[in-house]
Design a protein around this motif. Structure first.
Motif, PDB file in Angstrom:
ATOM      1  N   SER A  79      54.192  21.052  29.522  1.00 25.30           N
ATOM      2  CA  SER A  79      54.197  20.116  28.397  1.00 25.30           C
ATOM      3  C   SER A  79      55.028  18.864  28.671  1.00 25.30           C
ATOM      4  O   SER A  79      54.803  17.833  28.043  1.00 25.30           O
ATOM      5  CB  SER A  79      54.700  20.813  27.130  1.00 25.30           C
ATOM      6  N   ALA A  83      52.657  15.742  27.754  1.00 19.20           N
ATOM      7  CA  ALA A  83      53.116  14.910  26.630  1.00 19.20           C
ATOM      8  C   ALA A  83      52.887  13.427  26.885  1.00 19.20           C
ATOM      9  O   ALA A  83      52.825  12.635  25.942  1.00 19.20           O
ATOM     10  CB  ALA A  83      54.600  15.163  26.364  1.00 19.20           C
ATOM     11  N   VAL A  87      47.338  13.703  23.302  1.00 22.11           N
ATOM     12  CA  VAL A  87      47.885  14.107  22.015  1.00 22.11           C
ATOM     13  C   VAL A  87      46.946  15.152  21.412  1.00 22.11           C
ATOM     14  O   VAL A  87      45.849  15.386  21.929  1.00 22.11           O
ATOM     15  CB  VAL A  87      48.035  12.917  21.045  1.00 22.11           C
ATOM     16  N   GLN A  96      49.945  14.792  16.924  1.00 22.00           N
ATOM     17  CA  GLN A  96      51.206  15.314  17.434  1.00 22.00           C
ATOM     18  C   GLN A  96      51.216  15.154  18.959  1.00 22.00           C
ATOM     19  O   GLN A  96      50.180  15.309  19.614  1.00 22.00           O
ATOM     20  CB  GLN A  96      51.361  16.801  17.108  1.00 22.00           C
ATOM     21  N   LEU A  98      52.298  16.522  22.765  1.00 23.10           N
ATOM     22  CA  LEU A  98      52.151  17.880  23.294  1.00 23.10           C
ATOM     23  C   LEU A  98      53.444  18.486  23.810  1.00 23.10           C
ATOM     24  O   LEU A  98      53.455  19.631  24.259  1.00 23.10           O
ATOM     25  CB  LEU A  98      51.101  17.890  24.415  1.00 23.10           C
ATOM     26  N   LEU A 100      56.744  20.494  24.197  1.00 22.79           N
ATOM     27  CA  LEU A 100      57.367  21.671  23.592  1.00 22.79           C
ATOM     28  C   LEU A 100      58.865  21.643  23.845  1.00 22.79           C
ATOM     29  O   LEU A 100      59.327  21.058  24.826  1.00 22.79           O
ATOM     30  CB  LEU A 100      56.772  22.948  24.189  1.00 22.79           C
ATOM     31  N   HIS A 209      60.238  15.233  19.257  1.00 21.22           N
ATOM     32  CA  HIS A 209      59.323  16.362  19.091  1.00 21.22           C
ATOM     33  C   HIS A 209      58.048  15.948  18.385  1.00 21.22           C
ATOM     34  O   HIS A 209      56.980  16.513  18.637  1.00 21.22           O
ATOM     35  CB  HIS A 209      60.025  17.472  18.307  1.00 21.22           C
ATOM     36  N   ALA A 231      59.949  16.322  25.699  1.00 22.67           N
ATOM     37  CA  ALA A 231      59.764  17.750  25.935  1.00 22.67           C
ATOM     38  C   ALA A 231      61.057  18.267  26.550  1.00 22.67           C
ATOM     39  O   ALA A 231      61.712  17.556  27.312  1.00 22.67           O
ATOM     40  CB  ALA A 231      58.578  18.009  26.861  1.00 22.67           C
ATOM     41  N   ILE A 351      52.247  22.999  13.641  1.00 23.78           N
ATOM     42  CA  ILE A 351      52.543  22.086  14.750  1.00 23.78           C
ATOM     43  C   ILE A 351      52.632  22.840  16.067  1.00 23.78           C
ATOM     44  O   ILE A 351      52.094  22.403  17.099  1.00 23.78           O
ATOM     45  CB  ILE A 351      53.859  21.332  14.474  1.00 23.78           C
ATOM     46  N   GLN A 352      53.289  24.006  16.053  1.00 29.81           N
ATOM     47  CA  GLN A 352      53.409  24.784  17.285  1.00 29.81           C
ATOM     48  C   GLN A 352      52.047  25.279  17.756  1.00 29.81           C
ATOM     49  O   GLN A 352      51.763  25.284  18.959  1.00 29.81           O
ATOM     50  CB  GLN A 352      54.364  25.968  17.079  1.00 29.81           C
ATOM     51  N   LYS A 355      50.252  22.292  19.438  1.00 31.17           N
ATOM     52  CA  LYS A 355      50.804  21.956  20.750  1.00 31.17           C
ATOM     53  C   LYS A 355      50.443  23.014  21.802  1.00 31.17           C
ATOM     54  O   LYS A 355      50.007  22.680  22.913  1.00 31.17           O
ATOM     55  CB  LYS A 355      52.331  21.827  20.652  1.00 31.17           C
ATOM     56  N   ASN A 359      47.896  22.580  25.146  1.00 34.39           N
ATOM     57  CA  ASN A 359      48.410  22.768  26.503  1.00 34.39           C
ATOM     58  C   ASN A 359      47.649  23.855  27.248  1.00 34.39           C
ATOM     59  O   ASN A 359      47.363  23.714  28.449  1.00 34.39           O
ATOM     60  CB  ASN A 359      49.899  23.103  26.452  1.00 34.39           C
TER      61      ASN A 359
END
Length: 480
Positions: A79, A83, A87, A96, A98, A100, A209, A231, A351-352, A355, A359
């Motif tokens: 990530s 990132a 997105v 968001q 990417l 983490l 984040h 990240a 959100i998690q 992401k 990925n």
């Protein structure tokens, strides 16, 4: 234990909902002991057979570090690159990044740096080659007396950066940053624990984040005004998670992280040549190829609003909403996820999922666009498992749970010898674990906790004459 009318009907994701009785007039009985059996974490069960799953297993065997830690560290490093490449889109608004935020703690001498470097190696080699090519072209242009305006392929990992230090790099990277370290000093920086003044000053890290706008003004040093995208991967000694939890001062730092603290394999490892293990050549080659390609794109540092996007299908969004509905009732006052930290974590489950699923899709070499449902399903399973694991981890670390409350009373009375309930309330109300409770419940929780310790015969409550005030007062003392 008395239950409330508002208690959720569902048992949540594995354990009984914790509630504090609402009545002060009930007959007091001993509080239930902490009940948090170890949650068997198996994140890879949610992922279908693929290159990255096999590679994660191989890296875990090679470094002799548990596989869940290997997965989170590996996905976190991926990530740091993705990132800057893509997105993931909300269904009805914006996007968001990417990146983490991974916190993994592990014992000293267990190969943490080895694991981190293994996942980073293709990124390092790719950046080195890109910089070398850039320098060659620049020299050739200079020798030919030609203009050379190619941007420098800027990508690096900061290992112990303060917000002030990061500010000076953001202009060159268009707001991107990547933090990765096998030492706990990074956690001190990002949580604000390295500041002697007591302030957290981790605003930049928090905003990275979610690709939020950041504007800084520094005297005698560089500043930055724009979106920040980051990240973080920190795999370090035990105490890492506790540092971020206790030092971040409810700023939201811990709530953005996927946190893990697995028991090490120390004492069980075999070191002979016959016990060595290396990743499968095909999987190693595929991982290196994918990461090198992503790094080429990442070093261009394109503005985030110009990056291509991944998205979830309507049906998969319904699955995410179902997950949110599943956990939402347990954020009610006194519920399983009612502490400030857990409520914030619950608020970010969508959100998690976004992401993680994006990925995983990239590692499966899916082009930008619709994320295949298998990766959304995998991400939902991972997030659900991590929520339950984090709940139990916070109990184990005495951040939440009835034992943490009891221990706070015992520690205070051990130091003060005697105290009134009012003195304890004034001294500890704003400190963890009490500050983790809803404000409206704190006073009742303190009364119930002290009453429970009295019932257990650990604390006694005595009437004494206070000569200073000429009155009788009721004091608490440890008696066991």
């Amino acid at each position: 234990m008395t239950t409330s009318k508002n208690q959720p009907k569902s048992n949540g994701l594995g354990a009984t909902v914790i509630e504090y009785p609402a009545s002060t007039n009930r007959q007091q009985s001993a509080q239930e002991p902490k009940t948090a059996p170890v949650h068997k974490l198996d994140l890879l069960q949610h992922i279908p057979d693929c290159m990255f799953k096999r590679y994660v297993l191989d890296v875990a065997k090679m470094t002799k570090i548990p596989v869940n830690t290997s997965f989170l560290v590996g996905l976190g490093i991926v990530s740091t690159v993705t990132a800057r490449c893509y997105v993931v889109m909300y269904e009805d608004r914006g996007y968001q990044p990417l990146g983490l935020y991974i916190l993994a703690e592990h014992d000293s001498g267990t190969g943490k740096s080895w694991m981190l470097k293994t996942y980073q190696t293709p990124v390092f080699s790719s950046v080195k080659a890109l910089v070398s090519d850039w320098q060659s072209r620049k020299q050739a242009a200079k020798a030919a007396n030609e203009e050379f305006n190619e941007p420098f392929p800027d990508f690096s990992y900061d290992t112990d950066a303060t917000p002030e230090g990061l500010d000076q790099t953001l202009e060159a990277t268009r707001g991107y940053f990547a933090l990765a370290s096998a030492e706990k000093g990074l956690a001190n920086s990002i949580s604000g624990a390295s500041y002697s003044t007591g302030k957290t000053n981790n605003d930049l890290w928090l905003k990275g984040h979610g690709a939020e706008h950041h504007s800084s003004k520094r005297s005698k040093r560089g500043a930055y005004n724009g979106d920040v995208i980051g990240a973080v991967v920190n795999i370090a000694q035990p105490g890492l998670v506790q540092t971020v939890l206790t030092q971040s001062d409810h700023s939201g730092a811990a709530e953005r992280c996927l946190m893990i603290s697995e028991e090490s394999l120390l004492g069980k490892r075999k070191h002979g040549r016959e016990h060595r293990h290396f990743p499968n050549e095909g999987d190693q080659g595929a991982y290196d190829r994918i990461m090198r390609g992503l790094t080429v794109l990442a070093t261009q540092n394109q503005p985030i609003d110009q990056l291509s996007g991944y998205r979830l299908s309507r049906d998969d969004w319904d699955k995410v909403f179902a997950l949110k509905d599943e956990v939402e009732p347990h954020t009610i006052s006194g519920g399983k996820y009612s502490s400030q930290t857990l409520k914030s974590i619950v608020g970010k489950v969508d959100i998690q999922v976004m992401k993680i699923s994006a990925n995983l899709a990239i590692l499966d070499e899916c082009p930008p666009g619709l994320i295949p449902s298998q990766w959304v399903d995998a991400a939902i399973g991972i997030v659900r498992d991590m929520l339950e694991y984090t709940y139990r981890l916070l109990i184990e670390l005495d951040v939440i749970g009835t034992n943490a409350l009891e221990d706070s009373v015992i520690a205070y009375l051990s130091e003060k010898r005697t105290a009134t309930r009012r003195q304890f309330d004034q001294a500890k109300r704003k400190s963890k674990p009490w500050s983790e409770l809803p404000k409206a419940s704190t006073g009742q929780a303190m009364r119930d906790t002290i009453d429970g310790l009295i019932d257990k015969g650990i604390v006694g409550e005595f009437e004494e004459f206070d000569a200073a005030n000429g009155k009788k007062i009721t004091t608490l003392k440890l008696i066991a």
